[in-house]
Design a protein around this motif. Structure first.
Motif, PDB file in Angstrom:
ATOM      1  N   THR A  20       0.946  -1.235  -0.094  1.00  0.00           N
ATOM      2  CA  THR A  20       0.137  -0.396  -0.315  1.00  0.00           C
ATOM      3  C   THR A  20       0.711   1.643   0.266  1.00  0.00           C
ATOM      4  OG1 THR A  20      -1.939  -1.393   1.389  1.00  0.00           O
ATOM      5  CG2 THR A  20      -2.026   0.751   0.844  1.00  0.00           C
ATOM      6  N   THR A  65      -2.314   3.614  -4.683  1.00  0.00           N
ATOM      7  CA  THR A  65      -2.493   2.611  -4.682  1.00  0.00           C
ATOM      8  C   THR A  65      -1.988   1.677  -4.033  1.00  0.00           C
ATOM      9  OG1 THR A  65      -0.143   3.217  -5.386  1.00  0.00           O
ATOM     10  CG2 THR A  65      -1.670   4.211  -7.033  1.00  0.00           C
ATOM     11  N   LYS A  66      -2.011   0.406  -4.981  1.00  0.00           N
ATOM     12  CA  LYS A  66      -1.955  -0.907  -3.803  1.00  0.00           C
ATOM     13  C   LYS A  66      -1.471  -1.669  -5.032  1.00  0.00           C
ATOM     14  CE  LYS A  66      -5.978  -0.578  -0.926  1.00  0.00           C
ATOM     15  NZ  LYS A  66      -4.995  -1.201   0.015  1.00  0.00           N
ATOM     16  N   GLN A  67      -0.558  -2.873  -4.604  1.00  0.00           N
ATOM     17  CA  GLN A  67       0.813  -3.626  -5.495  1.00  0.00           C
ATOM     18  C   GLN A  67       0.386  -4.751  -4.702  1.00  0.00           C
ATOM     19  OE1 GLN A  67       4.280  -3.282  -6.515  1.00  0.00           O
ATOM     20  NE2 GLN A  67       4.297  -4.339  -8.107  1.00  0.00           N
TER      21      GLN A  67
END
Length: 176
Positions: free
Chosen positions: A80, A85-87
């Motif tokens: 995070t 944005t997240k990955q």
């Protein structure tokens, strides 16, 4: 003759200053890092990416779940970032007969190669890094140092065509 000798000494000192650190330099450092023990269970990591000038570009948190089946480990990472944005990245690590490790993940180009000695692990790999709608293959020289049974520090040096792009700094904390 004195100038030649001074020039020779200066040249040798310059070359010695260019010598790189090797993972074997940490062979005697304690506590010894056992990847299967440290990366097992839940971990949290907090980090930042700095550009080559040192400016912090992004901060992030990683929630990690890690497990092993024999010589093969899975690191399931959820990132995070400070911009929201997240990955997700899932590493598969395989211990080799010589004690080194091979790592694979969807965004790693080819294989990551890991060397372990004492409290240190050095990973070298190419990461397919998305930036502004484009993907760049970036070289990572990733150093991890076990501080104690709960904490590990990580510094990654990113480069492309031999030029430093920036650094990533992480602090891992083992939860269980």
């Amino acid at each position: 003759m004195k100038r030649i000798l001074l020039g020779l000494i200066a040249g040798l000192l310059l070359l010695a200053g260019c010598a790189s650190v090797e993972v074997g330099d940490y062979r005697a450092e304690k506590p010894a890092l056992d990847l299967r023990q440290y990366f097992n269970g839940r971990l949290d990591a907090w980090g930042m990416f700095q550009d080559r000038s040192g400016k912090v570009i992004k901060r992030f948190h990683v929630a990690m779940r890690a497990s092993w089946q024999g010589e093969v480990g899975t690191l399931d990472e959820d990132f995070t970032y400070s911009d929201g944005t997240k990955q997700k990245r899932i590493w598969t690590l395989t211990r080799q007969p010589d004690g080194s490790y091979i790592g694979r993940a969807d965004d790693v180009v080819g294989e990551a190669r890991g060397e372990l000695a004492g409290n240190a692990l050095r990973w070298r790999y190419v990461l397919a890094l998305p930036v502004d709608g484009k993907v760049y293959n970036v070289n990572f020289d990733d150093w991890m140092y076990l501080i104690d049974d709960k904490v590990m520090l990580n510094r990654s040096f990113m480069s492309k065509f031999g030029f430093e792009l920036g650094q990533v700094t992480l602090s891992f904390t083992k939860q269980d």
